[in-house]
Design a protein around this motif. Structure first.
Motif, PDB file in Angstrom:
ATOM      1  N   LEU A  25      34.616  49.378  35.363  1.00 21.22           N
ATOM      2  CA  LEU A  25      33.300  50.152  35.056  1.00 21.22           C
ATOM      3  C   LEU A  25      33.045  51.267  35.706  1.00 21.22           C
ATOM      4  O   LEU A  25      33.011  51.137  37.042  1.00 21.22           O
ATOM      5  CB  LEU A  25      32.210  48.986  35.069  1.00 21.22           C
ATOM      6  N   ASN A 107      31.147  41.297  44.743  1.00 25.69           N
ATOM      7  CA  ASN A 107      30.482  41.585  43.292  1.00 25.69           C
ATOM      8  C   ASN A 107      30.942  40.265  42.340  1.00 25.69           C
ATOM      9  O   ASN A 107      31.929  40.215  41.922  1.00 25.69           O
ATOM     10  CB  ASN A 107      30.817  42.613  42.584  1.00 25.69           C
ATOM     11  N   LYS A 109      29.170  39.190  39.995  1.00 27.27           N
ATOM     12  CA  LYS A 109      28.553  39.175  38.544  1.00 27.27           C
ATOM     13  C   LYS A 109      29.645  40.165  37.561  1.00 27.27           C
ATOM     14  O   LYS A 109      29.646  39.706  36.312  1.00 27.27           O
ATOM     15  CB  LYS A 109      27.384  40.438  38.662  1.00 27.27           C
ATOM     16  N   ALA A 110      30.591  40.951  38.142  1.00 26.89           N
ATOM     17  CA  ALA A 110      31.639  41.450  37.427  1.00 26.89           C
ATOM     18  C   ALA A 110      33.037  41.284  37.923  1.00 26.89           C
ATOM     19  O   ALA A 110      33.716  42.247  38.405  1.00 26.89           O
ATOM     20  CB  ALA A 110      31.154  42.988  37.311  1.00 26.89           C
ATOM     21  N   ASP A 122      40.910  43.415  32.795  1.00 33.13           N
ATOM     22  CA  ASP A 122      39.562  43.966  32.370  1.00 33.13           C
ATOM     23  C   ASP A 122      38.512  43.491  33.494  1.00 33.13           C
ATOM     24  O   ASP A 122      38.606  42.567  34.117  1.00 33.13           O
ATOM     25  CB  ASP A 122      39.076  43.369  31.010  1.00 33.13           C
ATOM     26  N   GLN A 123      37.567  44.244  33.514  1.00 35.60           N
ATOM     27  CA  GLN A 123      36.024  43.917  34.257  1.00 35.60           C
ATOM     28  C   GLN A 123      35.175  43.236  33.497  1.00 35.60           C
ATOM     29  O   GLN A 123      34.809  44.154  32.503  1.00 35.60           O
ATOM     30  CB  GLN A 123      35.744  45.140  35.187  1.00 35.60           C
ATOM     31  N   ILE A 125      31.553  41.728  32.504  1.00 37.73           N
ATOM     32  CA  ILE A 125      30.077  41.119  33.373  1.00 37.73           C
ATOM     33  C   ILE A 125      29.716  39.758  32.742  1.00 37.73           C
ATOM     34  O   ILE A 125      29.727  39.635  31.557  1.00 37.73           O
ATOM     35  CB  ILE A 125      28.933  42.292  32.808  1.00 37.73           C
ATOM     36  N   GLU A 127      27.260  36.609  32.206  1.00 36.15           N
ATOM     37  CA  GLU A 127      25.761  36.293  32.121  1.00 36.15           C
ATOM     38  C   GLU A 127      25.313  35.053  32.526  1.00 36.15           C
ATOM     39  O   GLU A 127      24.240  34.849  33.151  1.00 36.15           O
ATOM     40  CB  GLU A 127      25.518  36.554  30.601  1.00 36.15           C
ATOM     41  N   ILE A 133      25.369  40.980  41.992  1.00 34.15           N
ATOM     42  CA  ILE A 133      26.499  42.205  42.100  1.00 34.15           C
ATOM     43  C   ILE A 133      26.626  42.295  43.356  1.00 34.15           C
ATOM     44  O   ILE A 133      27.509  42.613  43.986  1.00 34.15           O
ATOM     45  CB  ILE A 133      25.809  43.453  41.546  1.00 34.15           C
TER      46      ILE A 133
END
Lengths: 151, 79
Positions: A25, A107, A109-110, A122-123, A125, A127, A133
Motif C-alpha cells: 500500500l 503495524n 492493522k496491515a 499481499d498487504q 487491512i 478489520e 497501525i
C-alpha cells in the motif's frame, strides 16, 4: 545478477522473488521483493524491492511481540494467494522506527501475508479484531530477558 | 493522466466505473452516505483514510536504515 540492497550487494536468485501483484500500500509501483535476514538478529527481516535498491521495509514476525495476535484474514485474500488456510501462510508486519528508536512501532492493522510455496504476497487491512497501525514494539518481549524475569 | 470527476447523485442512483464496477447510493442521512459497491472479488476496496494512513506508515518504514535496526536490535544481545 548482482543487486544492491539495504544490507549490501547480493546475488539475485530469481526463484527467491516474492510477487506482490497489487504492490504494498502506497508503494504500488514495486511488485517484486526479496525477503532478507538482517545480519545478527532473527527478529528483523527486510522486504527488499528488486526494482529499487533504495526501497526496503523492515518487517518482523508479529508473534515475537504479540503472541496472541490473531487477525481475521478474509477468505478471498487467502484464495487469491492460493492458500488453503492461514496456517499455510507466512505473516510479517511492517516495523517503523522514528527518530527516537525506543518509540518503534509495528503495524498490526496491515499484515503482509505470504504464500511461501508460490511466493505470492499481499498487504491486507484487517478489520477484526481491531488492531492499530502503530502498536508499540516492546523490545523486552523479543529478547531472552523474558525467560529470566520469571526464574 | 488522472482526472477528478465530480457529480451529484440521488438515493437509489448509481455509477458504472470501467466495465465491471458498479457503485450505488443506498441511503443519505445528514452528512453520511451509505454506498454499495459491486466489483470483481479481486478488487481491493479500502476506506480512503485507512489506505492513506497505512501508505504513510509504509513510506516511513522504507526510510528506516540498517544502522537504526542495528542500534535497536543488536545491542539487545549484550543485555
Amino acid at each position: 545478477m548482482k543487486i544492491e540492497t539495504r544490507i549490501g550487494t547480493l546475488n539475485l536468485k530469481e526463484e527467491k522473488i516474492i510477487n506482490f501483484s497489487g504492490g504494498i500500500l502506497g508503494l504500488e509501483q514495486y511488485k517484486k521483493y526479496l525477503l532478507l535476514d538482517h545480519p545478527g538478529t532473527d527478529i528483523i527481516k527486510w522486504l527488499q524491492s528488486v526494482e529499487n535498491p533504495n526501497m526496503a521495509l523492515p518487517v518482523t514476525n508479529p508473534y515475537y511481540f504479540y503472541p496472541h495476535y490473531n487477525p481475521k484474514i478474509p477468505q478471498q485474500v487467502l484464495s487469491q494467494l492460493d492458500l488453503k488456510s492461514l496456517a499455510d501462510a507466512v505473516m510479517l508486519n511492517v516495523v517503523t522506527v522514528p527518530r527516537e528508536p525506543k518509540k518503534a512501532t509495528i503495524n498490526l492493522k496491515a499484515p503482509i501475508v505470504i504464500n511461501p510455496v508460490q511466493r505470492k504476497a499481499d498487504q491486507v487491512i484487517v478489520e477484526y479484531p481491531e488492531y492499530q497501525i502503530r502498536e508499540p514494539l516492546n523490545l523486552l518481549y523479543s529478547t531472552d530477558n523474558r525467560r529470566c524475569e520469571s526464574c | 493522466m488522472r482526472i477528478l470527476l465530480v457529480l451529484t447523485r440521488k438515493k437509489g442512483e448509481g455509477l458504472v466505473i470501467g466495465k465491471d464496477i458498479v457503485v450505488k447510493i443506498f441511503e443519505v442521512s445528514g452528512d453520511r452516505v451509505k454506498i454499495g459497491i459491486e466489483a470483481p472479488k479481486a478488487t481491493k476496496i479500502l476506506r480512503l483514510e485507512l489506505y492513506e494512513d497505512v501508505s504513510v506508515e509504509n513510506k516511513k518504514a522504507a526510510d528506516v536504515t540498517k544502522d537504526i535496526i542495528d542500534e535497536l536490535f543488536l545491542n539487545k544481545k549484550s543485555l
